[in-house]
Each structure stands twice: as C-alpha cells, then as structure tokens.
Design a protein around this motif. Structure first.
Motif, mmCIF file in Angstrom:
data_model
loop_
_atom_site.group_PDB
_atom_site.id
_atom_site.type_symbol
_atom_site.label_atom_id
_atom_site.label_comp_id
_atom_site.label_asym_id
_atom_site.label_seq_id
_atom_site.Cartn_x
_atom_site.Cartn_y
_atom_site.Cartn_z
ATOM 1 N N SER A 187 -56.378 -52.182 23.474
ATOM 2 C CA SER A 187 -55.819 -51.801 24.771
ATOM 3 C C SER A 187 -56.934 -51.522 25.775
ATOM 4 O O SER A 187 -56.859 -51.922 26.938
ATOM 5 N N PHE B 151 -56.827 -64.404 24.109
ATOM 6 C CA PHE B 151 -56.494 -64.178 25.513
ATOM 7 C C PHE B 151 -57.064 -65.262 26.431
ATOM 8 O O PHE B 151 -56.912 -65.180 27.641
ATOM 9 N N GLU C 282 -58.468 -54.826 26.833
ATOM 10 C CA GLU C 282 -57.571 -55.566 27.730
ATOM 11 C C GLU C 282 -57.725 -55.102 29.168
ATOM 12 O O GLU C 282 -57.830 -55.902 30.102
#
Length: 442
Positions: free
Chosen positions: A341, A376, A344
């Motif tokens: 997280s 990603f 990201e």
C-alpha cells in the motif's frame, strides 16, 4: 516478554480488557488462554482470572482443574464436589422434562420425513406426538444448560430444533445468539458467518425495539463477529462492509472506538480493498477518538501521506499483532500488504524510492519490487548498486487514450490493407481464369 518497557507497551495496546465485557464467558476463556500462552500478563493472574470466570458456571471439571493448578491437587474444596453432583442431577431433571421431544429429534429419519412432508411444526407434533410447548421450553432450557456445561455440539443441535419449532420472535433471536456462540467455539466458521448475517438482519429490521437496545445488540454483534471475520483471510473483507455501514460505524464511534483497529487491518490486508479515496473517507471520519500503531499507520499513509512517519509506525504494528488474539495469524499478511500500500501511494507522488525503507533485506526487496513493477506496469527501473528504484512519469489518461486510439487505428489500417490486397489478388485470379476460357477474337 523479557524487558519491562516492551511489556508495558504491549499491555497498553492490549484490547482484551475493553473487549471482555461484550463477550460470553466461554469466549473470554479463549482470549485468556491466548494471553497466558504468550505471557503478556503474569501467568498466576491469568489462572486466577479464569478461576473467577468459571466459578458461577457449570464447567465444574475445568474449574477443578484450574483450582488444582493454582492451589494444588489436595486442596479441592468440598463445595466444588457437591456442585458437580448438583449439575449432574440438574441435567437429569431437564432431560426428563424434554423426553418426548428428545426422543423425536434423536430419530433422524423421522425428523427428515416430517420435514419432507412439511409436518415438522408444533401444531402437528402436539396433535400426533403429544409434544407440547412445555416440552419445547424444556428443550431450550436444556440447550442453555448443555452450553454452560461446555457440551457445545449438543447445545447447537437442540437450538437448531428449537428455532424450527418455536414461533416466539424474541426467543428466536436468543437462540440465534446461542447458535453463534457455539459455532464460534466449535470453529464452524461458515455456519457462524450465516448466523452473523441473520442476527444483523433481525436487529436492523425489528421495529418494536428501542434505539438503546439496538445499540447494545449491535455492539455485541460487532464484538462477536471479530471471531468470524478474522477466522480466515477469505471472509475478512466482509468486516469492512459491516463496520463501515452507517449504523454500525455510528455504534463503533459511540460504544467501542477501538474496533477501528480491526477495520484498519481489514482495509489493508483484504484482496478486495476499497480505493484510496474510500479509505480516506472512512479514516478521516471520527478516527481521532481512538489511536494505536495500526490506526496511526493507516492515517499517516492514507490521509497525511507522511511516508517517513508511516515507516516508523509500521515497526510498532508488529508488536500489536503479536498480542492481539484476533490479529496475530495475519501479521505477515498485514506487513506485506502495508508495504505494498505504501509503495502504491509513494509511486504516484515520487520518482525515486530507497529499497531499505521496506524493512527487508536487499535481495528480497529487489525481487518484490520487480514483481510490483510488472504487475502494475510501471515505467520504472531498479538501481541495484544504489539500492534505489526510479519511477518514470506515467502518461496521463488523455495521452493513454490517444495512444490506444492510434494503436487501434494502425491495426485497422493494417487489416484494411490486407483485405484490399486479398481482394485485388482474387480479382486478378478471376481475370486469368476468364482469359483462359474465352479466346480473344481478333
């Protein structure tokens, strides 16, 4: 826990004293056993707490066992031995009161036949089997008694039959709570999850209950559901739906703000996690009424975007997981998801990342980041020598649309060109065939 400082920190973050008032005593035993195994508190204090908890229960054998571990085998009070005899006598009395109904439900084939013919009702049983409402009440009392004695499977079976035959909505709800209690203790998690949803629907759709009673019932359900939602990772995401619901989030704010710890964990580790904006909305709304390393990490990352602070707090989160009965199986999952997280969000606002911030050895962090870049589709490269990751600027959505349109246009032109070439070739072949068949007249 070896050093006093770490022990003090862990006890500060321990939510057991806050959670216990909203649990059944049998569930409290699970938490106390966990604290005892992990030596978070003095072992003698935990044993004494178990002893005091069980003194008024019917679990006499366990009570005697704990008493012996504290005071020795030779000091079993006579009153405990007498109480054991009384419990056995009471069990016999309750069974005799429910005998006609017990004989019926023990005949599995008969019950199955009655179900298939839609005859498993009190009116039918009373007419053809002389089973009365008194027998049904006795079955309910016997189920409660079996539960208090620790015979959870039998209690669950009796409560199931009681709910099928009873028409009393209040006792229906009580029986649901009883079934949820035994499913938790038996670790029947699928049945427990279904029962949590049934209790929620009953609470939310009952119109003749006062707001205060509903608040109390929701508070109990929130606490009991922790056993279910954190039994395995696959159902953890359902905790988000319940705890972030307006009614239940309002209950958390009013009676148990510390439950935000579990909501924060679910938001981070679940595979069906909400978007960053959704998390921000949940975290910003009344989050400051309770604080621990896990909620602090969530706020630092998703609201403040303070990556340095989040990195510092993440180390403390491990200690919280180690002493939390519900969370300790998910420590590694949380740490990995928390790092993911952080990356990201970090990748969206920075163009360079130092791998040592992940708190992992270099080889592990390099392999992990490489996988992240692939998943990603980031415009990034890893400088192994410097221990850094450089992230190039992502094209804007507008630019991505132009590039995608241009790509499809080129494909269309190529397809069209191939089609036209094929058509011209066929025409030329047809022309040759016509020339061969029809001689030219001169």
């Amino acid at each position: 826990m070896n050093d006093d400082a770490s022990t003090d920190d862990v006890q500060t973050w321990d939510l057991t004293p806050k959670i216990i008032p909203f649990l059944d005593r049998h569930h409290v035993l699970l938490l106390l056993s966990f604290l005892e195994e992990n030596r978070i508190y003095d072992e003698g204090d935990i044993k004494l707490a178990k002893y005091n908890l069980l003194k008024s229960s019917n679990m006499i054998d366990l009570l005697i066992e704990i008493h012996a571990s504290i005071y020795g085998d030779d000091n079993i009070p006579q009153e405990m031995k007498e109480k054991r005899e009384k419990v056995l006598q009471q069990n016999e009395v309750l069974q005799n009161a429910a005998i006609p109904l017990l004989k019926l439900i023990q005949d599995i084939n008969m019950v199955k036949s009655l179900h298939e013919n839609k005859q498993y009702t009190m009116s039918y049983l009373e007419e053809y089997y002389s089973i009365t409402s008194a027998h049904l009440s006795a079955l309910y009392d016997l189920a409660k008694f079996k539960y208090e004695c620790g015979d959870y499977a039998t209690a669950a079976d009796y409560l199931m039959h009681f709910r099928e035959l009873s028409s009393d909505p209040e006792l229906h709800l009580h029986a649901l709570w009883g079934r949820l209690a035994v499913y938790i203790l038996l670790q029947y998690w699928d049945d427990a999850l279904v029962t949590v949803n049934l209790i929620r629907d009953t609470i939310d759709h009952t119109t003749n209950t006062s707001p205060l009673v509903q608040l109390q019932q929701r508070t109990w359900l929130i606490h009991w559901s922790l056993f279910v939602y954190f039994s395995n990772l696959s159902v953890c995401s359902q905790c988000i739906e319940l705890f972030s619901n307006d009614r239940y989030y309002g209950t958390i704010q009013t009676t148990c703000p510390y439950i935000r710890r579990y909501l924060a964990v679910a938001l981070i580790i679940t595979k069906k996690r909400k978007t960053i904006k959704d998390i921000q909305k949940i975290v910003e709304h009344g989050w400051n009424t309770y604080s621990d390393p896990i909620t602090q990490f969530t706020e630092a990352l998703f609201v403040q975007f303070d990556f340095e602070l989040a990195d510092q707090i993440l180390v403390q989160c491990e200690k919280v997981f180690e002493q939390d009965y519900f969370l300790y199986p998910f420590k590694e999952e949380f740490m990995q998801s928390a790092r993911l997280s952080a990356l990201e969000i970090y990748f969206k606002v920075h163009n360079c990342f130092v791998t040592k911030k992940l708190g992992m050895d270099f080889e592990t962090s390099e392999e992990w980041i490489a996988s992240l870049i692939r998943n990603f589709k980031l415009n990034a490269k890893i400088d192994s020598q410097a221990g850094q990751v450089f992230i190039g600027p992502r094209p804007s959505v507008y630019q991505q649309l132009i590039d995608r349109t241009r790509e499809w246009a080129m494909r269309f032109l190529m397809f069209s060109g191939s089609f036209d070439r094929g058509k011209n070739l066929k025409n030329r072949e047809r022309g040759r065939e016509t020339s061969a068949k029809d001689p030219v007249i001169t």
